[in-house]
Design a protein around this motif. Sequence first.
Motif, PDB file in Angstrom:
ATOM      1  N   VAL A 127      -7.873   3.929   1.148  1.00 56.46           N
ATOM      2  CA  VAL A 127      -8.519   2.835   1.875  1.00 56.46           C
ATOM      3  C   VAL A 127      -7.969   1.492   1.403  1.00 56.46           C
ATOM      4  O   VAL A 127      -7.310   1.398   0.360  1.00 56.46           O
ATOM      5  N   TYR A 128      -8.273   0.455   2.158  1.00 57.49           N
ATOM      6  CA  TYR A 128      -7.820  -0.908   1.840  1.00 57.49           C
ATOM      7  C   TYR A 128      -8.282  -1.306   0.435  1.00 57.49           C
ATOM      8  O   TYR A 128      -7.534  -1.923  -0.330  1.00 57.49           O
ATOM      9  N   ALA A 129      -9.479  -0.912   0.066  1.00 54.75           N
ATOM     10  CA  ALA A 129     -10.019  -1.259  -1.260  1.00 54.75           C
ATOM     11  C   ALA A 129      -9.215  -0.605  -2.373  1.00 54.75           C
ATOM     12  O   ALA A 129      -9.217  -1.072  -3.518  1.00 54.75           O
ATOM     13  N   ASP A 130      -8.512   0.457  -2.069  1.00 54.05           N
ATOM     14  CA  ASP A 130      -7.606   1.090  -3.045  1.00 54.05           C
ATOM     15  C   ASP A 130      -6.288   0.312  -3.105  1.00 54.05           C
ATOM     16  O   ASP A 130      -5.972  -0.340  -4.105  1.00 54.05           O
ATOM     17  N   CYS A 131      -5.536   0.366  -2.009  1.00 49.43           N
ATOM     18  CA  CYS A 131      -4.119  -0.032  -2.042  1.00 49.43           C
ATOM     19  C   CYS A 131      -3.904  -1.538  -2.072  1.00 49.43           C
ATOM     20  O   CYS A 131      -2.802  -2.003  -2.361  1.00 49.43           O
ATOM     21  N   VAL A 132      -4.960  -2.323  -1.778  1.00 52.20           N
ATOM     22  CA  VAL A 132      -4.845  -3.791  -1.885  1.00 52.20           C
ATOM     23  C   VAL A 132      -5.720  -4.294  -3.045  1.00 52.20           C
ATOM     24  O   VAL A 132      -5.210  -4.880  -4.002  1.00 52.20           O
ATOM     25  N   LEU A 133      -7.010  -3.997  -2.990  1.00 55.81           N
ATOM     26  CA  LEU A 133      -7.944  -4.642  -3.925  1.00 55.81           C
ATOM     27  C   LEU A 133      -7.845  -4.131  -5.353  1.00 55.81           C
ATOM     28  O   LEU A 133      -8.174  -4.854  -6.299  1.00 55.81           O
ATOM     29  N   GLY A 164       5.469  -5.778  -1.025  1.00 54.23           N
ATOM     30  CA  GLY A 164       5.194  -7.079  -0.417  1.00 54.23           C
ATOM     31  C   GLY A 164       3.991  -7.028   0.503  1.00 54.23           C
ATOM     32  O   GLY A 164       3.137  -7.928   0.481  1.00 54.23           O
ATOM     33  N   PHE A 165       3.870  -5.956   1.265  1.00 51.74           N
ATOM     34  CA  PHE A 165       2.758  -5.827   2.211  1.00 51.74           C
ATOM     35  C   PHE A 165       1.418  -5.823   1.479  1.00 51.74           C
ATOM     36  O   PHE A 165       0.473  -6.517   1.867  1.00 51.74           O
ATOM     37  N   PHE A 166       1.371  -5.076   0.379  1.00 47.66           N
ATOM     38  CA  PHE A 166       0.112  -4.999  -0.380  1.00 47.66           C
ATOM     39  C   PHE A 166      -0.153  -6.300  -1.147  1.00 47.66           C
ATOM     40  O   PHE A 166      -1.295  -6.776  -1.212  1.00 47.66           O
ATOM     41  N   LEU A 167       0.897  -6.906  -1.697  1.00 46.33           N
ATOM     42  CA  LEU A 167       0.699  -8.126  -2.507  1.00 46.33           C
ATOM     43  C   LEU A 167       0.366  -9.331  -1.637  1.00 46.33           C
ATOM     44  O   LEU A 167      -0.474 -10.164  -2.017  1.00 46.33           O
ATOM     45  N   VAL A 168       0.960  -9.440  -0.463  1.00 47.75           N
ATOM     46  CA  VAL A 168       0.604 -10.547   0.437  1.00 47.75           C
ATOM     47  C   VAL A 168      -0.857 -10.400   0.862  1.00 47.75           C
ATOM     48  O   VAL A 168      -1.628 -11.363   0.833  1.00 47.75           O
ATOM     49  N   SER A 169      -1.258  -9.167   1.171  1.00 46.08           N
ATOM     50  CA  SER A 169      -2.661  -8.927   1.544  1.00 46.08           C
ATOM     51  C   SER A 169      -3.588  -9.306   0.389  1.00 46.08           C
ATOM     52  O   SER A 169      -4.645  -9.912   0.591  1.00 46.08           O
ATOM     53  N   LEU A 170      -3.148  -8.985  -0.842  1.00 41.19           N
ATOM     54  CA  LEU A 170      -3.958  -9.322  -2.033  1.00 41.19           C
ATOM     55  C   LEU A 170      -4.125 -10.830  -2.151  1.00 41.19           C
ATOM     56  O   LEU A 170      -5.232 -11.331  -2.420  1.00 41.19           O
ATOM     57  N   TYR A 235       2.893   5.987   6.294  1.00 47.82           N
ATOM     58  CA  TYR A 235       2.098   6.447   5.130  1.00 47.82           C
ATOM     59  C   TYR A 235       0.684   5.886   5.125  1.00 47.82           C
ATOM     60  O   TYR A 235      -0.175   6.354   4.389  1.00 47.82           O
ATOM     61  N   LEU A 236       0.453   4.831   5.932  1.00 46.72           N
ATOM     62  CA  LEU A 236      -0.888   4.248   5.981  1.00 46.72           C
ATOM     63  C   LEU A 236      -1.756   4.938   7.024  1.00 46.72           C
ATOM     64  O   LEU A 236      -2.939   4.660   7.138  1.00 46.72           O
ATOM     65  N   SER A 237      -1.118   5.843   7.800  1.00 49.75           N
ATOM     66  CA  SER A 237      -1.846   6.465   8.920  1.00 49.75           C
ATOM     67  C   SER A 237      -2.876   7.462   8.428  1.00 49.75           C
ATOM     68  O   SER A 237      -2.702   8.099   7.383  1.00 49.75           O
ATOM     69  N   GLY A 263      -7.000   5.982   8.805  1.00 53.83           N
ATOM     70  CA  GLY A 263      -6.053   5.491   7.803  1.00 53.83           C
ATOM     71  C   GLY A 263      -6.435   4.105   7.329  1.00 53.83           C
ATOM     72  O   GLY A 263      -7.420   3.513   7.792  1.00 53.83           O
ATOM     73  N   GLY A 264      -5.650   3.587   6.385  1.00 50.20           N
ATOM     74  CA  GLY A 264      -5.946   2.283   5.798  1.00 50.20           C
ATOM     75  C   GLY A 264      -5.806   1.170   6.824  1.00 50.20           C
ATOM     76  O   GLY A 264      -4.926   1.189   7.672  1.00 50.20           O
ATOM     77  N   SER A 265      -6.708   0.214   6.766  1.00 50.42           N
ATOM     78  CA  SER A 265      -6.665  -0.930   7.674  1.00 50.42           C
ATOM     79  C   SER A 265      -7.387  -2.119   7.056  1.00 50.42           C
ATOM     80  O   SER A 265      -8.387  -1.926   6.362  1.00 50.42           O
ATOM     81  N   ALA A 266      -6.878  -3.304   7.345  1.00 50.68           N
ATOM     82  CA  ALA A 266      -7.564  -4.509   6.847  1.00 50.68           C
ATOM     83  C   ALA A 266      -8.855  -4.737   7.625  1.00 50.68           C
ATOM     84  O   ALA A 266      -9.641  -5.608   7.304  1.00 50.68           O
ATOM     85  N   GLY A 267      -9.041  -3.925   8.663  1.00 50.94           N
ATOM     86  CA  GLY A 267     -10.357  -3.927   9.315  1.00 50.94           C
ATOM     87  C   GLY A 267     -11.404  -3.438   8.325  1.00 50.94           C
ATOM     88  O   GLY A 267     -12.594  -3.639   8.507  1.00 50.94           O
ATOM     89  N   TYR A 347      -2.700 -16.282  14.336  1.00 53.80           N
ATOM     90  CA  TYR A 347      -1.499 -16.107  13.510  1.00 53.80           C
ATOM     91  C   TYR A 347      -1.244 -14.623  13.265  1.00 53.80           C
ATOM     92  O   TYR A 347      -0.114 -14.134  13.345  1.00 53.80           O
ATOM     93  N   HIS A 348      -2.328 -13.890  13.030  1.00 55.36           N
ATOM     94  CA  HIS A 348      -2.215 -12.446  12.797  1.00 55.36           C
ATOM     95  C   HIS A 348      -1.611 -11.748  14.016  1.00 55.36           C
ATOM     96  O   HIS A 348      -0.749 -10.869  13.886  1.00 55.36           O
ATOM     97  N   ILE A 349      -2.014 -12.185  15.207  1.00 55.57           N
ATOM     98  CA  ILE A 349      -1.477 -11.576  16.439  1.00 55.57           C
ATOM     99  C   ILE A 349       0.020 -11.836  16.542  1.00 55.57           C
ATOM    100  O   ILE A 349       0.804 -10.946  16.919  1.00 55.57           O
ATOM    101  N   THR A 376      -0.960   6.873  13.313  1.00 53.01           N
ATOM    102  CA  THR A 376      -2.250   6.293  13.707  1.00 53.01           C
ATOM    103  C   THR A 376      -2.505   4.935  13.069  1.00 53.01           C
ATOM    104  O   THR A 376      -3.589   4.436  13.103  1.00 53.01           O
ATOM    105  N   PHE A 377      -1.506   4.333  12.426  1.00 48.69           N
ATOM    106  CA  PHE A 377      -1.685   2.918  12.068  1.00 48.69           C
ATOM    107  C   PHE A 377      -0.858   2.166  13.083  1.00 48.69           C
ATOM    108  O   PHE A 377       0.351   2.345  13.137  1.00 48.69           O
ATOM    109  N   PRO A 378      -1.294   1.327  13.957  1.00 51.12           N
ATOM    110  CA  PRO A 378      -2.709   0.939  14.059  1.00 51.12           C
ATOM    111  C   PRO A 378      -3.591   2.084  14.512  1.00 51.12           C
ATOM    112  O   PRO A 378      -3.144   2.967  15.214  1.00 51.12           O
TER     113      PRO A 378
HETATM  114  N1  LIG Z   1      -3.049  -5.678   5.260  1.00 49.17           N
HETATM  115  C1  LIG Z   1      -3.222  -4.339   5.031  1.00 49.17           C
HETATM  116  C2  LIG Z   1      -3.048  -3.836   3.746  1.00 49.17           C
HETATM  117  C3  LIG Z   1      -3.222  -2.478   3.509  1.00 49.17           C
HETATM  118  C4  LIG Z   1      -3.556  -1.644   4.565  1.00 49.17           C
HETATM  119 CL1  LIG Z   1      -3.774   0.067   4.247  1.00 49.17          CL
HETATM  120  C5  LIG Z   1      -3.716  -2.115   5.842  1.00 49.17           C
HETATM  121  C6  LIG Z   1      -3.557  -3.467   6.068  1.00 49.17           C
HETATM  122  C7  LIG Z   1      -3.762  -3.937   7.427  1.00 49.17           C
HETATM  123  C8  LIG Z   1      -3.395  -5.120   7.941  1.00 49.17           C
HETATM  124  N2  LIG Z   1      -3.837  -5.128   9.191  1.00 49.17           N
HETATM  125  N3  LIG Z   1      -4.425  -3.979   9.416  1.00 49.17           N
HETATM  126  N4  LIG Z   1      -4.389  -3.260   8.347  1.00 49.17           N
END
Ligand SMILES: Nc1ccc(Cl)cc1-c1cn[nH]n1
Length: 406
Positions: A127-133, A164-170, A235-237, A263-267, A347-349, A376-378
Amino acid sequence: MEQDKTSAENLIKIDRYLISEDYGFVLPHPQTELPSYFDPWMEIASNLSQLIENCQLHSKVEKMPLLSTHALTDYKEQRLAHLALGFITMGYVWQEGSDKAQKVLPETLAVPFCKLSEILDLPPVLVYADCVLANWKKKDPFGPLSIENLDVIFSFPGGETSKGFFLVSLLVEMAAAPGIRAIPKIISAVLHEDVASLENALQDVTSSISKMQDAFKLIHGYVNPEIFFNTLRIYLSGWKDNPLMAGGLLYEGVWKTPREFSGGSAGQSSTLHCFDVLLGIYPNLECGSTAAYLQSLRDYMPASHRAFIQAIALGPSLRHFVLAAGNDSLQEAFNSCVSALVALRDYHIQVVTRYISIPAGKQKHRGCLFHNAVVTFPEKGTGGTSFMCFLKTIRDLTKKAQLLDV
Ligand SMILES: Nc1ccc(Cl)cc1-c1cn[nH]n1
Ligand code: HEM
């Protein structure tokens, strides 16, 4: 009456919900090591990309001993273990590509992963709380919280793009911290009808959302669109509504039938849920709606973060107070928050267009859209490939939250 206000204020204090003053929903200083008993998990998770690229992951997982989770009593250890098993699970399911997904998770992985998920009240999927937070550390412990001085604990194939994807989200999440800690101040100001304090706190939220967008812009320098679309995204699917994994994934030794998980999502990020609920962005949760889909993602958040969103929803209505106050500068401060959230979603769009729509268009011309068909991501939950429609619907719902001059 004063007692009611005090109890309502106590209900919204962020330290009750494992939310940090400085880091918001980000897990502060995550654990990066487990006791040596868990070396079989950590060795695989720490070398995942190499094991996948050398086609050794399956055999490594199948040789893994069945470890007990009893020794994992500390919260940060439990989060690290869920993170490690989440990475191994996604790697195991998707390593041969999205059209050859593994349909059975071996019990040496499934049993501890589901046990830990039960303890943490999280689903047995990354989940997002794993791979980002919970997936970060400083390179120089005394250095700054800048992307140059940050690293992930685990990553997927895709090298620097995956990190980069995970660190920018962080960094987006860290920029949200001042906005999250302003929420209790907003609710207290509404309860005490303190217009000046309310205006200041709303300005903190606006400034925080604007800094989230600044952090988001780093994506262009650290995430490659083709690598994101063709490698990392797979891999996020998840395995919900996935035509090639009817019913989902079979968790061997746990359940006798397959189970579906998104799968993982920032939703699954609690941050925007908090701002949406605070500002009254989507009042109606009619079944099957965009808002109902977003609400369903709350099951993928840490329970305490989910509870904080609910506490905001049960608090006094900010919208009603601002409307009733009939104060122009207060209404302006409210509308600035909404505008900042619209700008972030706009901006996200744009980013989604560059990182999904354009690479997908190129792939269609290369005639191998099937490869795309089961990814399945999105999330399919957003109505399959109509994720752009989903994102624009939420952006438009946000726009509608503007308070019009009476
Ligand atoms: N930023 C993200 C970081 C990690 C995961 Cl698993 C998904 C997202 C994401 C972004 N937009 N929708 N999901
Ligand atoms: C390469 C970069 C990105 C791409 C391609 C992307 C793509 C998507 C897609 C397709 C969705 C809708 C389907 C779904 O929920 O899975 C989505 C939702 C979402 N994304 Fe992203 N995203 C990216 C980066 C980010 C970042 C860095 C953040 C913030 C940390 C973020 C925040 C969100 C949020 C909050 C949602 C839920 C919809 C909403 O509340 O507006 N995204 N993203």
